[in-house]
Every structure is written in C-alpha cells, then in structure tokens.
Write a protein that holds these residues in place. Structure first.
Motif, short mmCIF file in Angstrom:
data_model
loop_
_atom_site.label_atom_id
_atom_site.label_comp_id
_atom_site.label_asym_id
_atom_site.label_seq_id
_atom_site.Cartn_x
_atom_site.Cartn_y
_atom_site.Cartn_z
N GLN A 123 -1.25 -6.31 -7.82
CA GLN A 123 -2.42 -5.83 -8.55
C GLN A 123 -3.16 -4.77 -7.72
N ALA A 124 -3.27 -4.99 -6.41
CA ALA A 124 -3.93 -4.02 -5.53
C ALA A 124 -3.17 -2.70 -5.52
N LEU A 125 -1.85 -2.78 -5.51
CA LEU A 125 -1.01 -1.57 -5.55
C LEU A 125 -1.31 -0.79 -6.84
N ALA A 126 -1.40 -1.49 -7.95
CA ALA A 126 -1.69 -0.85 -9.24
C ALA A 126 -3.11 -0.28 -9.28
N GLN A 127 -4.05 -0.99 -8.70
CA GLN A 127 -5.44 -0.50 -8.70
C GLN A 127 -5.60 0.76 -7.85
N ALA A 128 -4.76 0.91 -6.84
CA ALA A 128 -4.86 2.06 -5.94
C ALA A 128 -4.16 3.31 -6.49
#
Length: 165
Positions: A123-128
């Motif tokens: 999810q963090a990868l997608a948010q970035a």
C-alpha cells in the motif's frame, strides 16, 4: 477499442527472480523473459496491423514471497525495482501497475501463521507512486493457501474494475 492481454507467469517464482539485474539461475531470470515477451507481443500486434499501446501491468502477489521472513521483508523493494526497470526497458515511464493484495491466512485456518503480511508495504508503494494502484482482495473467497475458483473469478473482476477507475 480492441484489447490484447499478454499473460506471463511462472509457478513458484519469487521476487528475486524478477529483478532487472537478473539472477544466478538463468532459467529463473523471469524479468528478461517478461520484457522480451512484452516487446515481441507488441511487435506481433503491430505486424498484424494493430496500433499498440501498453496500458498497464497487473501484478498478483504470490505466496512464495510471503512464506519466508527474508523474502517478505524484501518483497516491496524488489517489486519497486521490477516496476522501475520495466518502465525504463519498455520506454514507458508512467506505465500503470495494478498490484493485488494477497490476504494473510488466519492462524485458525491452518493451525499456524502460514504467510507473512506484506500489505502495508505494498500500500505504501502505491501511495508513493500515482501510477500504481493497490487492489484489495481480502474480501474475496479463498481457501487456506490459494483462491478457489470463485475467488479467482472475482479477482479478475476486481482487476477489471480497477482499470475503469
């Protein structure tokens, strides 16, 4: 519009098999096979008279990378390397990636924790990255280890829905 789908998979693969820099085991150097396959498919479509635009990549997080702590801890960084490498090698710097969640199997199902959770990291990868979309799948029907037939069909629908948004 006409839609073409190029499916590339390898049972038992781990994220280290998908690294742009390759692997020590040539038959598991999936990154190069993937890139060559995409380029060949594009060329074949163009030869057949179709205009060809690479619209996105659907990526389903597998079980093998979550079974071992070392693999799970490197999953998101390895996936980021894959995405960056593919965007470069396919000359598509904003290529969209649709990453599916692989839900954690509850201990009550198997008697022990079978897989480590990589959801927050993905999810963090997608948010970035505005060109990565994270697709929740924990609500889909699944068995102890893998999605059953109904879950796989629903997974495909979730992927299709993600591209519409």
């Amino acid at each position: 519009e006409t839609l073409a789908i190029y499916k590339f998979t390898h049972s038992g693969a781990q994220s280290i098999d998908w690294l742009p820099e390759g692997t020590d085991i040539p038959h598991r150097d999936l990154y190069q096979m993937f890139i060559k396959g995409v380029k060949k498919t594009q060329a074949d479509l163009k030869t057949a008279g179709y205009e060809c635009e690479l619209a996105g990549v659907f990526w389903h997080c597998g079980e093998n990378d979550r079974a071992l702590h070392q693999q799970a801890s490197m999953y998101a960084p390895n996936l980021k390397k894959l995405i960056e490498g593919a965007r470069k090698d396919l000359a598509s710097p904003k290529l969209k990636w649709y990453i599916t969640e692989q839900p954690v199997i509850p201990e009550s199902w198997a008697g022990k924790r079978m897989f480590l959770d990589v959801t927050k990291e993905l999810q963090a990868l997608a948010q970035a990255d505005p060109n990565i979309k994270f697709i929740k799948t924990s609500h889909l029907p699944h068995r102890v280890v893998l999605f059953g037939t109904e879950g796989i069909l629903n997974l495909g629908q979730e992927m299709a829905n993600a591209i519409e948004k």
